[in-house]
Design an enzyme around this catalytic site. Structure first.
Site, short mmCIF file in Angstrom:
data_model
loop_
_atom_site.label_atom_id
_atom_site.label_comp_id
_atom_site.label_asym_id
_atom_site.label_seq_id
_atom_site.Cartn_x
_atom_site.Cartn_y
_atom_site.Cartn_z
N PHE A 120 57.64 87.28 30.96
CA PHE A 120 56.59 88.11 30.37
C PHE A 120 55.58 87.17 29.71
CE2 PHE A 120 54.76 90.86 27.07
CZ PHE A 120 54.42 91.96 27.84
N TYR B 22 62.50 98.88 21.13
CA TYR B 22 61.82 100.14 21.47
C TYR B 22 62.01 100.53 22.93
CZ TYR B 22 58.30 96.51 22.49
OH TYR B 22 57.66 95.37 22.92
N ASP C 188 65.76 85.89 26.14
CA ASP C 188 65.00 87.09 25.82
C ASP C 188 65.73 88.28 26.44
OD1 ASP C 188 63.21 89.28 25.92
OD2 ASP C 188 61.47 87.97 25.89
#
Length: 416
Positions: A143, A237, A212
Site C-alpha cells: 500500500f 476499521y 502490516d
C-alpha cells in the site's frame, strides 16, 4: 500463481444452475456456525462486500458511544481518565486485539494511525538491528503509504530503501539488511504472503521483521508470537469493525520492548507522564509505543465494537472465509459471461486472504452499477473490482447474489 480467466462458454447461466447454487447457498448458511453473528451488525437488505475497506457497524456500538459522550464526558468529565479507565484504554484495547492476531497480553498498544505506527516500527526496528546494516527492504507491491513512510524513515536513519517483491525477499536478504517491511495480505489482489517462512528468513539473515496486518487481522490466523514476529502494525476499521478512522495498533514483541526506541517519544509514553520532567525516560512494556493523548471517543468505540468477537475462534473465521471466497468464485465461473473477468486472487488457500479481486474492463462503471443494485464492493484503478468477505456478517447467499448481479451487469454492458 498465474491469473485465472473465467472460461464459462454460456452467456448466461441456466435456470437449473442458478437454482442449484441458490439451494447450496441456503444449505451452507443453515450450517454456518457464525451465522448468528450477522444479527449483531447494522446491515440493510443489500450485500456489503467492502469490509476490507470499512467494516460494518456493530449494532450495540451507538448506545455505548452515547454513554461515553453523555455520562463519561458529560458528567464525569476529567474524572473519567481514572474512573472510566480512559488512561489505560490503549493497553486494555490492545489486549482485546491480541488474541485475534496470536499475541499474548502486554505486547499491543492502540493509538495513532497505521502510518504513524509504521514510522515508529521501522525506525525502532532499524535501531534494534544496530550499526553495520544500512538497508531497509520494503514490499514493492505495498500500500503506497507504507512505502512513503519507509522511505522517510530510511532518509532519517541513513538507510537505503530496497523495494522487493515478497517472494523475492529471501534472495534479497544479506548482511546489510536491517529491516524488512511486508504486508501479510496484498491490498489489491488479496494474495496472502508467507509470514512464517519470510519471518524465519529475515531472522536467519540477522534482520528485523515488521509486518502490516491491515488486510489480515480479523480475517485469518496471524500467529505473531508463534512465528516470532518482531514488530507489527495494523488498522482496526476493516475486519475489526472499529469505525471510520478508528485508531491503529502497534505490536512490539516482549523480547524487544526494553530496546524499543520510539522516534516519537511523547509524554504519554514517559515512565512518569505527569512528572513533566524535561528529560525523557520511556515507560516499560507496550506503553512505550504511546505518543500523545489518545483519541478516547474513537478508542472506546473500537473497544465496544470488539465485543462482536467474544466467543469467536479465528480458525472458524478463516474456514468460513475460504469457503465463502471459494463459493463466490464458483458462482462467478457459473454466471459471468465468458471472458469478461479475470481473477487475480490466488486459487490456493495458502495464498489467499479474505477478498476476491477480479480484473475487468470498464471496472469503474461496473462497480458503480453494482452499488446501485445493492452489491457494494470497491475499485482499485484502473481495472480491479474488489470484494471483501467478512465472515462475521457475510453469508453464502450474499456471495451467490453478488456473483449473479455481477453477471447481469456485465451482460447488459457487453458491447456498450
Amino acid at each position: 500463481m498465474s491469473e485465472t480467466t473465467n472460461t464459462n462458454t454460456n452467456t448466461t447461466a441456466s435456470a437449473t444452475t442458478t437454482e442449484a447454487l441458490r439451494e447450496r447457498a441456503l444449505k451452507l448458511d443453515a450450517a454456518d456456525q457464525l451465522a448468528d453473528r450477522r444479527e449483531l451488525f447494522a446491515l440493510d437488505d443489500g450485500v456489503y462486500l467492502d469490509g476490507n475497506s470499512l467494516g460494518a457497524l456493530p449494532a450495540h456500538v451507538p448506545a455505548r458511544v452515547q454513554d461515553v459522550l453523555t455520562r463519561q464526558w458529560g458528567e464525569l468529565r476529567i474524572r473519567s481518565w481514572e474512573e472510566s479507565g480512559w488512561w489505560t484504554a490503549p493497553e486494555r484495547v490492545g489486549d482485546r486485539i491480541a488474541p485475534l492476531v496470536g499475541a499474548a497480553a502486554g505486547q499491543i498498544v492502540v493509538g495513532d494511525s497505521t502510518s504513524v505506527n509504521v514510522f515508529k516500527a521501522v525506525v525502532a526496528a532499524a535501531r534494534i538491528a544496530g550499526e553495520g546494516r544500512d538497508e531497509i527492504l520494503v514490499d514493492a507491491t505495498t500500500f503506497p503509504t507504507d512505502g512513503y513512510i519507509a522511505a522517510s524513515a530510511a532518509r532519517l536513519t541513513g538507510h537505503r530503501i530496497v523495494p522487493v517483491a515478497p517472494a523475492d525477499v529471501p534472495a534479497a536478504l544479506g548482511p546489510r539488511t536491517a529491516v524488512v517491511l511486508l504486508n501479510q495480505v496484498d491490498y489489491r489482489s488479496g494474495r496472502l504472503h508467507d509470514l512464517p517462512g519470510l519471518t524465519a528468513a529475515v531472522h536467519a539473515a540477522g534482520a528485523v521483521a515488521v509486518w502490516d496486518l491491515c488486510h489480515s487481522a480479523g480475517a485469518l490466523p496471524v500467529g505473531l508470537d508463534e512465528h516470532g514476529v518482531d514488530l507489527a502494525v495494523g488498522c482496526t476499521y476493516k475486519y475489526l469493525n472499529g469505525g471510520p478512522g478508528s485508531p491503529a495498533y502497534l505490536y512490539v514483541a516482549e523480547r524487544h520492548q526494553a530496546a524499543f526506541d520510539s522516534p516519537l517519544p511523547g509524554w504519554n509514553s514517559h515512565a512518569d507522564p505527569f512528572g513533566m520532567t524535561p528529560d525523557y525516560a520511556p515507560a516499560d512494556g507496550s506503553a512505550r509505543g504511546r505518543v500523545g493523548t489518545p483519541d478516547i471517543v474513537s478508542m472506546l468505540t473500537l473497544e465496544a465494537a470488539l465485543d462482536a468477537w467474544d466467543g469467536v475462534e479465528v480458525d472458524a473465521v478463516r474456514a468460513k472465509s475460504l469457503a465463502l471466497t471459494d463459493f463466490f468464485l464458483e458462482c462467478v465461473e457459473a454466471y459471468v459471461p465468458a471472458g469478461r473477468v479475470t481473477s487475480v486472487t490466488p486459487a490456493a488457500h495458502a495464498e489467499r486472504g479474505s477478498q476476491v479481486a477480479l480484473r475487468c474492463d470498464d471496472a469503474e462503471s461496473v462497480m458503480r452499477r453494482l452499488i446501485e443494485r445493492g452489491v457494494v464492493g470497491d475499485l482499485r484503478r484502473p481495472d480491479v473490482l474488489r470484494f471483501g468477505f467478512t465472515p462475521l456478517y457475510v453469508g453464502f447467499a450474499d456471495a451467490e447474489r453478488a456473483a449473479r448481479v455481477l453477471a447481469e451487469v456485465l451482460a447488459e454492458t457487453a458491447g456498450a
